[in-house]
Motif scaffolding. Structure first.
Motif: not given
Length: 256
Positions: A130-137
């Motif tokens: 999905f590429g969501d930066e907040r989720v990735k962090g």
């Protein structure tokens, strides 16, 4: 013996026989909840005979002092050593900071961590898709914590291989008496740590290797005398394991 009498092989065999008898009695009491029938007159008679032999006066040529009471070394070391540091930890405090955990609890904890690792991997795939930066962090932080937890649980399951080596000297001694061979066991790297299950898995094969080495790898005393052989006996196993920064090994040689 505490008074300075010299012990020989027969004395040690008798003491080991007493220990084995006590162990069997305790096992039977635990199983039947009562003391088993029979007596231990054979061991008691042998103990009394060996005691009389040790208490007999020595021969004239053996009057030289064979044992001298040591000085109170602990007091001397304590007096001569440097003063204790203020931050030193009392061994009794260290013992109070440890707890006993059953193997079942450790196995269950390991299973939970394994499930957590699988969930972590699924979340990493989803966050990458999905590429969501907040989720990735957040997922990366969860991945780091999960890895640390997995490493900590694995360390809890680790045990020094010295626990496995501790039973081998008795085995080698019994084989030496049974086969009438002079055998000496040398072990190294007892502080090397292995997973508890690995230690249990290699216990039986290691015992089998030692028995084969004693049976077929080392000649009898008569054979070695006939061959005028003064070389060392066959090395049974030179390297049990070689971790990255530690080595644990053991070998058996002819004691003569």
């Amino acid at each position: 013996m505490r008074d300075g009498a010299r012990a020989n092989g027969s004395h040690i065999s008798l003491i080991l026989g007493v220990i084995d008898r006590l162990s069997s009695l305790l096992a039977e009491i635990g199983r039947l909840e009562t003391e088993p029938e029979g007596d231990d007159s054979d061991l008691l008679a042998e103990l009394e005979a060996q005691t009389r032999q040790l208490q007999a006066p020595p021969e004239p040529e053996a009057l030289a002092p064979a044992w001298t009471a040591p000085a109170p070394a602990s007091v001397a070391v304590e007096a001569e050593g440097p003063p204790a540091e203020s931050g030193a930890i009392d061994p009794r405090v260290r013992a109070s900071e440890t707890v006993r955990v059953s193997v079942g609890v450790l196995d269950r904890l390991m299973g939970i961590v394994s499930e957590l690792v699988l969930t972590r991997n699924q979340l990493l795939e989803l966050s990458a898709a999905f590429g969501d930066e907040r989720v990735k962090g957040s997922v990366q932080n969860l991945s780091t914590v999960t890895s640390d937890l997995q490493d900590a649980v694995m360390r809890v399951r680790m045990q020094p291989v010295g626990k496995l080596f501790a039973t081998l000297p008795r085995l080698v001694r019994d084989l030496s008496v049974e086969l009438r061979k002079k055998i000496k066991l040398e072990s190294f790297g007892a502080d090397t740590e292995l997973d508890r299950q690995v230690i249990e898995l290699i216990r039986a094969p290691l015992t089998h290797i030692i028995r084969n080495a004693a049976d077929h790898g080392i000649e009898s005393v008569a054979q070695r005398a006939a061959l005028a052989s003064r070389r060392r006996g066959l090395s049974a196993f030179r390297r049990l394991m070689t971790p990255a920064r530690s080595r644990s090994r053991s070998r058996m040689t002819d004691a003569g």
